[in-house]
Design a protein around this motif. Structure first.
Motif, PDB file in Angstrom:
ATOM      1  N   VAL A 150      17.637 -68.886  18.763  1.00 28.10           N
ATOM      2  CA  VAL A 150      17.917 -68.372  20.127  1.00 28.10           C
ATOM      3  C   VAL A 150      17.024 -68.651  21.015  1.00 28.10           C
ATOM      4  O   VAL A 150      15.879 -68.153  20.864  1.00 28.10           O
ATOM      5  N   VAL A 151      17.320 -69.152  22.191  1.00 29.69           N
ATOM      6  CA  VAL A 151      16.430 -69.522  23.210  1.00 29.69           C
ATOM      7  C   VAL A 151      16.967 -69.026  24.624  1.00 29.69           C
ATOM      8  O   VAL A 151      18.120 -69.209  24.720  1.00 29.69           O
ATOM      9  N   ASN A 152      16.362 -68.173  25.319  1.00 26.68           N
ATOM     10  CA  ASN A 152      16.826 -67.503  26.541  1.00 26.68           C
ATOM     11  C   ASN A 152      15.589 -67.578  27.551  1.00 26.68           C
ATOM     12  O   ASN A 152      14.591 -67.088  27.809  1.00 26.68           O
ATOM     13  N   THR A 153      15.997 -68.698  28.565  1.00 25.41           N
ATOM     14  CA  THR A 153      15.148 -68.788  29.745  1.00 25.41           C
ATOM     15  C   THR A 153      16.024 -68.538  31.088  1.00 25.41           C
ATOM     16  O   THR A 153      15.610 -68.741  32.033  1.00 25.41           O
ATOM     17  N   ALA A 154      17.089 -67.940  30.770  1.00 27.01           N
ATOM     18  CA  ALA A 154      17.953 -67.465  32.049  1.00 27.01           C
ATOM     19  C   ALA A 154      17.902 -65.902  32.343  1.00 27.01           C
ATOM     20  O   ALA A 154      16.839 -65.839  33.059  1.00 27.01           O
ATOM     21  N   ARG A 155      18.825 -64.954  31.943  1.00 28.92           N
ATOM     22  CA  ARG A 155      18.620 -63.695  32.241  1.00 28.92           C
ATOM     23  C   ARG A 155      18.507 -62.828  31.049  1.00 28.92           C
ATOM     24  O   ARG A 155      19.260 -62.908  30.157  1.00 28.92           O
ATOM     25  N   GLY A 156      17.591 -61.653  30.966  1.00 26.09           N
ATOM     26  CA  GLY A 156      17.409 -60.962  29.843  1.00 26.09           C
ATOM     27  C   GLY A 156      18.694 -60.147  29.442  1.00 26.09           C
ATOM     28  O   GLY A 156      18.809 -60.028  28.501  1.00 26.09           O
ATOM     29  N   LEU A 174      26.075 -75.031  32.180  1.00 27.11           N
ATOM     30  CA  LEU A 174      25.896 -76.500  32.313  1.00 27.11           C
ATOM     31  C   LEU A 174      25.591 -76.815  33.637  1.00 27.11           C
ATOM     32  O   LEU A 174      26.201 -77.776  33.950  1.00 27.11           O
ATOM     33  N   GLY A 175      24.800 -75.984  34.361  1.00 30.47           N
ATOM     34  CA  GLY A 175      24.451 -76.156  35.677  1.00 30.47           C
ATOM     35  C   GLY A 175      23.127 -77.256  35.653  1.00 30.47           C
ATOM     36  O   GLY A 175      23.068 -77.977  34.884  1.00 30.47           O
ATOM     37  N   ALA A 176      22.468 -77.333  36.716  1.00 30.29           N
ATOM     38  CA  ALA A 176      21.169 -78.105  36.795  1.00 30.29           C
ATOM     39  C   ALA A 176      20.339 -78.085  35.724  1.00 30.29           C
ATOM     40  O   ALA A 176      19.970 -79.087  35.241  1.00 30.29           O
ATOM     41  N   ILE A 177      19.962 -76.776  35.360  1.00 27.47           N
ATOM     42  CA  ILE A 177      18.910 -76.707  34.286  1.00 27.47           C
ATOM     43  C   ILE A 177      19.627 -76.906  32.984  1.00 27.47           C
ATOM     44  O   ILE A 177      18.979 -77.486  32.193  1.00 27.47           O
ATOM     45  N   GLY A 178      20.806 -76.504  32.620  1.00 25.09           N
ATOM     46  CA  GLY A 178      21.592 -76.758  31.408  1.00 25.09           C
ATOM     47  C   GLY A 178      21.467 -78.192  31.125  1.00 25.09           C
ATOM     48  O   GLY A 178      21.390 -78.601  29.933  1.00 25.09           O
ATOM     49  N   GLN A 179      22.078 -78.956  32.029  1.00 22.79           N
ATOM     50  CA  GLN A 179      22.320 -80.387  32.044  1.00 22.79           C
ATOM     51  C   GLN A 179      20.955 -81.258  31.754  1.00 22.79           C
ATOM     52  O   GLN A 179      20.875 -82.229  31.019  1.00 22.79           O
ATOM     53  N   ARG A 180      19.960 -80.750  32.528  1.00 26.12           N
ATOM     54  CA  ARG A 180      18.664 -81.317  32.419  1.00 26.12           C
ATOM     55  C   ARG A 180      18.155 -81.136  30.958  1.00 26.12           C
ATOM     56  O   ARG A 180      17.683 -82.115  30.357  1.00 26.12           O
ATOM     57  N   PHE A 181      18.201 -79.782  30.352  1.00 28.44           N
ATOM     58  CA  PHE A 181      17.956 -79.597  28.949  1.00 28.44           C
ATOM     59  C   PHE A 181      18.503 -80.373  28.063  1.00 28.44           C
ATOM     60  O   PHE A 181      18.160 -81.006  27.079  1.00 28.44           O
ATOM     61  N   ASP A 234      23.062 -74.781  15.616  1.00 26.58           N
ATOM     62  CA  ASP A 234      21.984 -74.638  14.806  1.00 26.58           C
ATOM     63  C   ASP A 234      20.884 -74.133  15.815  1.00 26.58           C
ATOM     64  O   ASP A 234      20.071 -73.383  15.262  1.00 26.58           O
ATOM     65  N   ALA A 235      20.844 -74.376  16.962  1.00 24.64           N
ATOM     66  CA  ALA A 235      20.124 -73.391  18.112  1.00 24.64           C
ATOM     67  C   ALA A 235      20.996 -73.295  19.330  1.00 24.64           C
ATOM     68  O   ALA A 235      21.870 -74.202  19.584  1.00 24.64           O
ATOM     69  N   ILE A 236      20.626 -72.403  19.882  1.00 29.53           N
ATOM     70  CA  ILE A 236      21.683 -71.817  20.938  1.00 29.53           C
ATOM     71  C   ILE A 236      20.660 -71.566  22.193  1.00 29.53           C
ATOM     72  O   ILE A 236      19.642 -70.847  22.049  1.00 29.53           O
ATOM     73  N   SER A 237      21.067 -72.002  23.397  1.00 30.42           N
ATOM     74  CA  SER A 237      19.975 -71.836  24.487  1.00 30.42           C
ATOM     75  C   SER A 237      20.954 -71.371  25.688  1.00 30.42           C
ATOM     76  O   SER A 237      21.676 -72.125  26.016  1.00 30.42           O
ATOM     77  N   LEU A 238      20.519 -70.479  26.461  1.00 26.55           N
ATOM     78  CA  LEU A 238      21.360 -69.766  27.380  1.00 26.55           C
ATOM     79  C   LEU A 238      20.742 -70.422  28.873  1.00 26.55           C
ATOM     80  O   LEU A 238      19.294 -70.418  29.072  1.00 26.55           O
ATOM     81  N   HIS A 239      21.740 -70.706  29.751  1.00 23.96           N
ATOM     82  CA  HIS A 239      21.158 -71.082  30.913  1.00 23.96           C
ATOM     83  C   HIS A 239      22.290 -70.904  31.976  1.00 23.96           C
ATOM     84  O   HIS A 239      22.652 -71.555  32.871  1.00 23.96           O
TER      85      HIS A 239
END
Length: 308
Positions: free
Chosen positions: A226-232, A151-158, A196-201
């Motif tokens: 599942v969504v991952n825009t962070a690190r593989g 929940l950093g800058a990216i996670g909070q914006r998302f 229902d959906a998980i996103s990694l930040h």
């Protein structure tokens, strides 16, 4: 007297960043610098700073640059920098926090929507002459729960984007403080169980490597996205593929991978219900400028403190 050297592990830097760094000799390492390349450049130029775009910076590179004072990431993820080695050597590591937050959050949203609405599949079917209106049903995200890890800058914006769509937002981040009311802070077990959906930040650390795996995916609702825009490295790719094939995971949208560039052939290639993009979440013209300027300002800030 010559200007101090600054190495960029890339082939270019935004002009706005270069304008801030006029007092430095800028040395470009190219888009695929090896450790040997970086050691040689450091031995030749003895930089006071390195701006990291591509590749890794470890102890050998640091030892080849005795004047090195700061390693500045052109972005937010510093996992390619050996921070422990830097600390021992008195070298500060900085990230351009938030510089690409809008771009990455938008990419996460694009992947989430592409998964929920079967955008890629339906596009392919349409171009092949099919009309699936009578048989296809998409997933409506309104009223669903999105679980965010980080929940950093990216996670909070998302999170704001998901809240605007009427989703319930739950998130896990042991370091996040003063979260807005639309984010409910929970533990990881709740993320797996209720989303229902998980996103990694989140950043990649030794503790969370492979956190998305057969065990955690089995705890999720059947049909999770599942969504991952962070690190593989956060995802066990073989386990995720198996979960998609079994339909435990409805679809996955991935912008980062364990090995980059992705090797070919790869098990994800041509796999149904897996949407891929080549780690370009933060690659927009605006983010390119923001990250360059942020990295340059971090260099100047650290060096100014060192001479104060």
């Amino acid at each position: 007297m010559s200007n101090p050297a600054l190495i960029v592990t890339g082939a270019d830097l935004a002009q706005q960043a270069l304008d801030l760094l006029k007092g430095f000799e800028i040395v470009y390492a190219g888009k695929t610098p090896t450790e040997a390349d970086m050691v040689a450049l450091c031995q030749k130029h003895d930089p006071v700073a390195i701006i990291v775009r591509y590749g890794a910076v470890g102890a050998k590179v640091m030892d080849a640059a005795p004047s090195l004072r700061v390693i500045s990431k052109h972005g937010s993820g510093t996992d390619t920098i050996d921070k422990a080695a830097a600390q021992v050597r008195g070298i500060e590591v900085r990230a351009a926090v938030g510089a690409n937050a809008a771009a990455v959050a938008e990419q996460a949203l694009a992947l989430l929507l592409a998964c929920a609405k079967s955008v890629v599949h339906l596009n392919t079917r349409m171009h092949a002459g099919h009309w699936d209106k009578a048989t296809h049903k998409s997933i409506e995200l309104h009223g669903r729960t999105i679980g965010l890890v980080g929940l950093g800058a990216i996670g909070q914006r998302f999170a704001r984007m998901c809240d605007a769509m009427g989703m319930k937002v739950i998130g896990f981040d042991p370091f996040a403080k003063n979260l807005p009311d639309h984010i409910q802070s929970v533990d990881l077990e709740t993320i797996w169980r209720e989303s229902d959906a998980i996103s990694l930040h989140c950043p990649l650390t030794p503790e969370n490597r492979g956190m998305v795996n057969a065990q955690t995916l089995a705890q999720c609702k059947k049909g999770v996205i599942v969504v991952n825009t962070a690190r593989g490295g956060l995802v066990n790719e073989a386990d995720l593929l198996a979960a998609v094939q079994s339909r435990q995971v409805f679809a996955a949208g991935l912008d980062s991978f364990a090995v980059e560039p992705m090797t070919a052939p790869h098990p994800f290639h041509n796999a149904p219900h897996i949407i891929l993009s080549p780690h370009i979440g933060g690659v927009t013209s605006d983010a390119y400028i923001n990250m360059g300027v942020g990295a340059a300002r971090n260099v100047l800030d650290v060096l100014a403190q060192a001479t104060a």
